[in-house]
Design a protein around this motif. Structure first.
Motif, short mmCIF file in Angstrom:
data_model
loop_
_atom_site.label_atom_id
_atom_site.label_comp_id
_atom_site.label_asym_id
_atom_site.label_seq_id
_atom_site.Cartn_x
_atom_site.Cartn_y
_atom_site.Cartn_z
N ILE A 275 33.83 -15.11 -22.60
CA ILE A 275 32.72 -15.58 -21.77
C ILE A 275 31.80 -16.49 -22.58
O ILE A 275 31.34 -17.53 -22.10
CB ILE A 275 31.94 -14.37 -21.21
N VAL A 276 31.53 -16.10 -23.82
CA VAL A 276 30.68 -16.93 -24.69
C VAL A 276 31.30 -18.30 -24.91
O VAL A 276 30.63 -19.34 -24.85
CB VAL A 276 30.41 -16.22 -26.03
N VAL A 277 32.61 -18.33 -25.17
CA VAL A 277 33.32 -19.60 -25.37
C VAL A 277 33.19 -20.48 -24.13
O VAL A 277 32.89 -21.68 -24.22
CB VAL A 277 34.80 -19.35 -25.71
N ARG B 152 29.19 -29.73 -21.74
CA ARG B 152 29.65 -30.71 -20.75
C ARG B 152 28.62 -30.93 -19.65
O ARG B 152 28.48 -32.05 -19.15
CB ARG B 152 31.00 -30.25 -20.16
N LEU B 153 27.88 -29.91 -19.28
CA LEU B 153 26.82 -30.09 -18.29
C LEU B 153 25.72 -31.00 -18.83
O LEU B 153 25.18 -31.84 -18.11
CB LEU B 153 26.23 -28.73 -17.89
N ARG B 154 25.37 -30.82 -20.08
CA ARG B 154 24.33 -31.67 -20.68
C ARG B 154 24.75 -33.13 -20.66
O ARG B 154 23.93 -34.02 -20.41
CB ARG B 154 24.05 -31.24 -22.12
N ASP C 192 33.82 -29.07 -12.68
CA ASP C 192 34.47 -29.97 -13.63
C ASP C 192 34.01 -29.69 -15.05
O ASP C 192 34.79 -29.78 -16.00
CB ASP C 192 34.16 -31.43 -13.26
N ALA C 193 32.72 -29.36 -15.20
CA ALA C 193 32.20 -29.06 -16.54
C ALA C 193 32.84 -27.80 -17.11
O ALA C 193 33.11 -27.69 -18.31
CB ALA C 193 30.68 -28.92 -16.49
N ALA C 194 33.11 -26.83 -16.24
CA ALA C 194 33.67 -25.55 -16.69
C ALA C 194 35.19 -25.59 -16.88
O ALA C 194 35.76 -24.68 -17.49
CB ALA C 194 33.33 -24.45 -15.67
N GLY D 111 36.67 -24.94 -20.40
CA GLY D 111 36.20 -23.70 -21.00
C GLY D 111 36.84 -22.46 -20.43
O GLY D 111 37.04 -21.46 -21.14
N LEU D 112 37.20 -22.50 -19.16
CA LEU D 112 37.79 -21.32 -18.52
C LEU D 112 39.14 -20.94 -19.11
O LEU D 112 39.37 -19.76 -19.41
CB LEU D 112 37.91 -21.56 -17.01
#
Length: 378
Positions: A38-40, A48-50, A133-135, A138-139
């Protein structure tokens, strides 16, 4: 079954312990792997959101809703697809709430987490397609880390193999959960070696993350298509890996239930990826923080660090966001001046810059309709 010392050939070892006692508190390896995953995912999504224009720290507000919803969804999927363990003859209904005993389905985790993230994004005024898209990369990284928990639990392995990376599997003691059975001071192993299917899936997930990052950088995917690419990549791997597994599962027409789920979800993601079109969306704030963040590493928007401000002072989070194209986002970054809202609208989803999560004035209803329709489509 054999003792651990009786297998001389090369093999991947398995841990004999998956839970440790910290005083009265049991510390479970599987839970630790989930937490690290979850942290990753949060770190990757935040960065990516930034770069899309979202204020720092938004991912924490999203995780507050997405993580619990994901856990609930994961457990619901497991209980629904394995009802015989909890209901009917010999079932224990209260065990359906015993999450600590294992039983989380990734399909339910993604669905539940997406629902929680959608709710949080709506409160923050972030279009869900931008968040998805940002996630996207990471998922699968989070899933790869989480699969290591299966290694500690000596579970989710495949059939017998003689390959050099065959896995030793311990016979876990049901009377002492989280520990292998011990005979004459030695942990007991199942006979032979097995395909480490959890490891195959972990490595596949890392490859999916790399694929999404590379293709997104090259093609600049938008409108939720990076997330759809992740879904296609993951389900393609899960399809063939699921066919190798030998753990207990419900079957439909001779195939494991998760094989059918993977095929159907892949098809849905493929249809979305092929049908939905549109440029990558960027966001500029409505109210709150309006100063342009500083850039790092040249003029590439993908290298922007939105956490840095020229003033260096912490600014209030914006009330919401407006969708803009990359050109106007670049101009905003360079000048600090918010771009004017577009008066024209070509009717295509996402073509307008109407505020996300905000009701536009009456004279801009037609222009805002495109953006709202695009949000529902994601």
């Amino acid at each position: 079954m054999t003792l651990a010392s009786s297998i001389p050939q090369a093999a991947l070892p398995s841990p004999t312990t998956a839970v440790w006692q910290l005083g009265p508190l049991p510390v479970r390896a599987y839970a630790l792997c989930i937490i690290v995953g979850i942290v990753v995912a949060c770190v990757v999504t935040e960065r990516r959101l930034r770069r899309r224009g979202v204020a720092p720290g938004a991912v924490l507000d999203i995780a507050v809703w997405a993580v619990p919803a994901g856990i609930v969804g994961a457990r619901l999927y497991h209980v629904i697809t394995s009802p015989e363990k909890y209901f009917g003859a010999g079932g224990e209904p209260l065990k359906a709430f015993a999450v600590w005993e294992g039983g989380l389905g990734i399909w339910g985790a993604v669905a539940g987490g997406a629902l929680g993230a959608w709710f949080a994004a709506r409160q923050l005024g972030i279009p869900f397609a931008v968040l998805a898209d940002a996630a996207a990369p990471g998922l699968p990284l989070a899933q790869a880390v989480g699969r290591l928990g299966n290694w500690f639990n000596n579970e989710l392995y495949g059939g017998r193999t003689s390959l050099p990376w065959g896995l030793e599997v311990h016979d876990m003691d049901p009377r002492n959960p989280g520990h292998a059975k011990v005979v004459d001071g030695e942990p007991v192993l199942l006979t032979g070696l097995y395909h480490p299917t959890f490891l195959y899936e972990a490595l596949w997930n890392v490859g999916v993350a790399v694929l999404v990052l590379l293709l997104d950088r090259r093609v600049r995917l938008g409108r939720g298509r990076a997330f759809a690419l992740y879904v296609m990549g993951y389900t393609a791997g899960r399809f063939w890996i699921e066919l190798m597994r030998v753990d207990e599962a419900n079957h439909i027409l001779g195939l494991r239930l998760n094989v059918w789920t993977a095929a159907l979800v892949f098809a849905a993601a493929l249809v979305y990826f092929l049908r939905v079109r549109g440029p990558r969306e960027y966001l500029v704030p409505i109210g709150g923080a309006t100063a342009a963040p500083a850039t790092t590493g040249g003029g590439d928007v993908s290298q922007l660090d939105l956490s840095q401000r020229e003033s260096g002072a912490k600014q209030a989070a914006p009330e919401g966001y407006r969708v803009v194209d990359e050109e106007r986002f670049r101009a905003y970054q360079e000048t600090g001046a918010l771009p004017e809202e577009s008066a024209a609208d070509d009717g295509e989803p996402g073509a307008d810059d109407a505020p996300a999560g905000a009701e536009p004035p009456a004279d801009e209803q037609a222009g805002a309709a495109g953006t709202r329709a695009g949000d529902r489509e994601s």
